[in-house]
Design a protein around this motif. Structure first.
Motif, PDB file in Angstrom:
ATOM      1  N   MET A 225      -6.502  15.534   5.182  1.00 55.19           N
ATOM      2  CA  MET A 225      -6.825  16.077   3.865  1.00 55.19           C
ATOM      3  C   MET A 225      -8.353  16.067   3.706  1.00 55.19           C
ATOM      4  SD  MET A 225      -5.856  14.464   0.161  1.00 55.19           S
ATOM      5  CE  MET A 225      -4.440  15.404  -0.285  1.00 55.19           C
ATOM      6  N   PRO A 226      -8.934  17.172   3.316  1.00 53.52           N
ATOM      7  CA  PRO A 226     -10.398  17.215   3.145  1.00 53.52           C
ATOM      8  C   PRO A 226     -10.836  16.437   1.904  1.00 53.52           C
ATOM      9  CG  PRO A 226      -9.387  19.278   2.456  1.00 53.52           C
ATOM     10  CD  PRO A 226      -8.294  18.434   3.034  1.00 53.52           C
ATOM     11  N   LEU A 227     -12.123  16.215   1.841  1.00 54.33           N
ATOM     12  CA  LEU A 227     -12.681  15.540   0.659  1.00 54.33           C
ATOM     13  C   LEU A 227     -12.395  16.367  -0.590  1.00 54.33           C
ATOM     14  CD1 LEU A 227     -16.187  14.499   1.995  1.00 54.33           C
ATOM     15  CD2 LEU A 227     -14.320  12.973   1.397  1.00 54.33           C
ATOM     16  N   PRO A 228     -12.171  15.694  -1.721  1.00 53.92           N
ATOM     17  CA  PRO A 228     -11.950  16.443  -2.961  1.00 53.92           C
ATOM     18  C   PRO A 228     -13.256  17.054  -3.460  1.00 53.92           C
ATOM     19  CG  PRO A 228     -12.092  14.112  -3.428  1.00 53.92           C
ATOM     20  CD  PRO A 228     -12.125  14.253  -1.925  1.00 53.92           C
TER      21      PRO A 228
ATOM     22  N   VAL B 281     -11.837   9.993 -10.172  1.00 50.16           N
ATOM     23  CA  VAL B 281     -12.123   8.608  -9.791  1.00 50.16           C
ATOM     24  C   VAL B 281     -12.036   8.519  -8.275  1.00 50.16           C
ATOM     25  CG1 VAL B 281     -11.407   6.198 -10.007  1.00 50.16           C
ATOM     26  CG2 VAL B 281     -11.255   7.725 -11.982  1.00 50.16           C
ATOM     27  N   VAL B 282     -13.140   8.090  -7.653  1.00 53.99           N
ATOM     28  CA  VAL B 282     -13.234   8.013  -6.198  1.00 53.99           C
ATOM     29  C   VAL B 282     -13.464   6.575  -5.760  1.00 53.99           C
ATOM     30  CG1 VAL B 282     -14.101  10.379  -5.955  1.00 53.99           C
ATOM     31  CG2 VAL B 282     -15.732   8.501  -6.235  1.00 53.99           C
TER      32      VAL B 282
ATOM     33  N   PRO C  26     -12.051   6.126   1.958  1.00 57.75           N
ATOM     34  CA  PRO C  26     -10.637   6.312   1.615  1.00 57.75           C
ATOM     35  C   PRO C  26     -10.192   5.217   0.645  1.00 57.75           C
ATOM     36  CG  PRO C  26     -10.964   6.465   3.997  1.00 57.75           C
ATOM     37  CD  PRO C  26     -12.259   5.967   3.405  1.00 57.75           C
ATOM     38  N   ILE C  27      -9.216   5.520  -0.197  1.00 61.99           N
ATOM     39  CA  ILE C  27      -8.794   4.561  -1.220  1.00 61.99           C
ATOM     40  C   ILE C  27      -8.041   3.367  -0.648  1.00 61.99           C
ATOM     41  CG2 ILE C  27      -8.797   6.259  -3.082  1.00 61.99           C
ATOM     42  CD1 ILE C  27      -5.730   6.333  -2.875  1.00 61.99           C
ATOM     43  N   ALA C  28      -7.456   3.512   0.545  1.00 59.42           N
ATOM     44  CA  ALA C  28      -6.712   2.413   1.158  1.00 59.42           C
ATOM     45  C   ALA C  28      -6.633   2.628   2.663  1.00 59.42           C
ATOM     46  CB  ALA C  28      -5.307   2.329   0.574  1.00 59.42           C
ATOM     47  N   ARG C  29      -6.446   1.528   3.377  1.00 61.72           N
ATOM     48  CA  ARG C  29      -6.336   1.629   4.843  1.00 61.72           C
ATOM     49  C   ARG C  29      -5.172   2.519   5.259  1.00 61.72           C
ATOM     50  NH1 ARG C  29      -7.717  -4.426   5.494  1.00 61.72           N
ATOM     51  NH2 ARG C  29      -9.947  -4.274   5.929  1.00 61.72           N
ATOM     52  N   ASN C  30      -4.083   2.441   4.485  1.00 61.02           N
ATOM     53  CA  ASN C  30      -2.923   3.251   4.842  1.00 61.02           C
ATOM     54  C   ASN C  30      -3.013   4.679   4.309  1.00 61.02           C
ATOM     55  OD1 ASN C  30      -2.555   2.592   2.166  1.00 61.02           O
ATOM     56  ND2 ASN C  30      -0.361   2.210   2.345  1.00 61.02           N
ATOM     57  N   ARG C  31      -4.144   5.019   3.693  1.00 56.45           N
ATOM     58  CA  ARG C  31      -4.393   6.382   3.189  1.00 56.45           C
ATOM     59  C   ARG C  31      -5.768   6.856   3.667  1.00 56.45           C
ATOM     60  NH1 ARG C  31      -1.433   8.361  -1.118  1.00 56.45           N
ATOM     61  NH2 ARG C  31      -2.159  10.271  -0.172  1.00 56.45           N
ATOM     62  N   PRO C  32      -5.994   6.943   4.983  1.00 50.80           N
ATOM     63  CA  PRO C  32      -7.326   7.284   5.490  1.00 50.80           C
ATOM     64  C   PRO C  32      -7.783   8.698   5.155  1.00 50.80           C
ATOM     65  CG  PRO C  32      -5.733   7.330   7.270  1.00 50.80           C
ATOM     66  CD  PRO C  32      -5.017   6.786   6.055  1.00 50.80           C
ATOM     67  N   ASP C  33      -6.879   9.516   4.612  1.00 43.98           N
ATOM     68  CA  ASP C  33      -7.218  10.899   4.296  1.00 43.98           C
ATOM     69  C   ASP C  33      -7.384  11.142   2.802  1.00 43.98           C
ATOM     70  OD1 ASP C  33      -4.564  10.388   3.710  1.00 43.98           O
ATOM     71  OD2 ASP C  33      -3.883  12.384   4.271  1.00 43.98           O
ATOM     72  N   LYS C  34      -7.287  10.073   1.976  1.00 45.33           N
ATOM     73  CA  LYS C  34      -7.348  10.237   0.520  1.00 45.33           C
ATOM     74  C   LYS C  34      -8.518   9.434  -0.037  1.00 45.33           C
ATOM     75  CE  LYS C  34      -4.491  10.496  -3.574  1.00 45.33           C
ATOM     76  NZ  LYS C  34      -5.208  11.597  -4.132  1.00 45.33           N
ATOM     77  N   TYR C  35      -9.456  10.126  -0.686  1.00 51.27           N
ATOM     78  CA  TYR C  35     -10.685   9.518  -1.176  1.00 51.27           C
ATOM     79  C   TYR C  35     -10.717   9.346  -2.693  1.00 51.27           C
ATOM     80  CZ  TYR C  35     -12.535  10.239   3.475  1.00 51.27           C
ATOM     81  OH  TYR C  35     -12.743  10.178   4.830  1.00 51.27           O
TER      82      TYR C  35
END
Length: 147
Positions: free
Chosen positions: A1-4, A11-12, A103-112
């Motif tokens: 997922m690209p950066l927003p 909220v990032v 990224p918001i979490a280790r298990n979500r490396p594609d979500k910022y």
């Protein structure tokens, strides 16, 4: 997922640099935390300049320098259940996406991002920052050429 896209109210996850860290010579924040994008504007060079306000569990020393996030909003964003405040008098400014977006979490490396603040809450935060005396607000530049 690209950066927003850097939009006000988003909220990032960002490594926020507090003014006391900056004043002590620091160039990196001590931890990654949720931060609300307050302003996103274009520079003369066509880059996006972003201003963020930190979200913290520490209650502000002065009541008019923080806005508590309602529990339902925290739940909507996926944040914990502990009370949190958006701090109004400490801001960071950087060219998007900068070096300190994570990224918001280790298990979500594609979500910022955690999502958006509700418009009424965002407007309240933005208006409160605008209303603060300029001598009270600290805007810390985070781009290396600014140091």
């Amino acid at each position: 997922m690209p950066l927003p896209a850097p939009e006000p109210g988003l909220v990032v996850c960002y490594e926020f640099l507090w003014s006391h860290e900056f004043d002590a010579g620091g160039t990196q924040g001590e931890k990654k935390r949720p931060c609300a994008i307050i302003l996103a504007s274009k520079t003369d060079a066509g880059q996006t300049l972003v201003t963020v306000a930190p979200i913290t569990h520490l209650e502000p020393k002065y009541e008019d320098r923080g806005i508590e996030i309602p529990p339902r909003v925290k739940q909507h964003l996926g944040l914990d259940n502990d009370p949190s405040w958006v701090i109004l008098d400490e801001l960071n400014e950087f060219i998007w996406p900068g070096y300190d977006l994570y990224p918001i979490a280790r298990n979500r490396p594609d979500k910022y991002d955690y999502g958006f603040l509700p418009p009424r809450l965002f407007d309240k935060i933005r208006d409160a920052i605008t209303a603060l005396d300029a001598n009270i607000k600290r805007i810390i530049p985070r781009d290396e050429e600014d140091y």
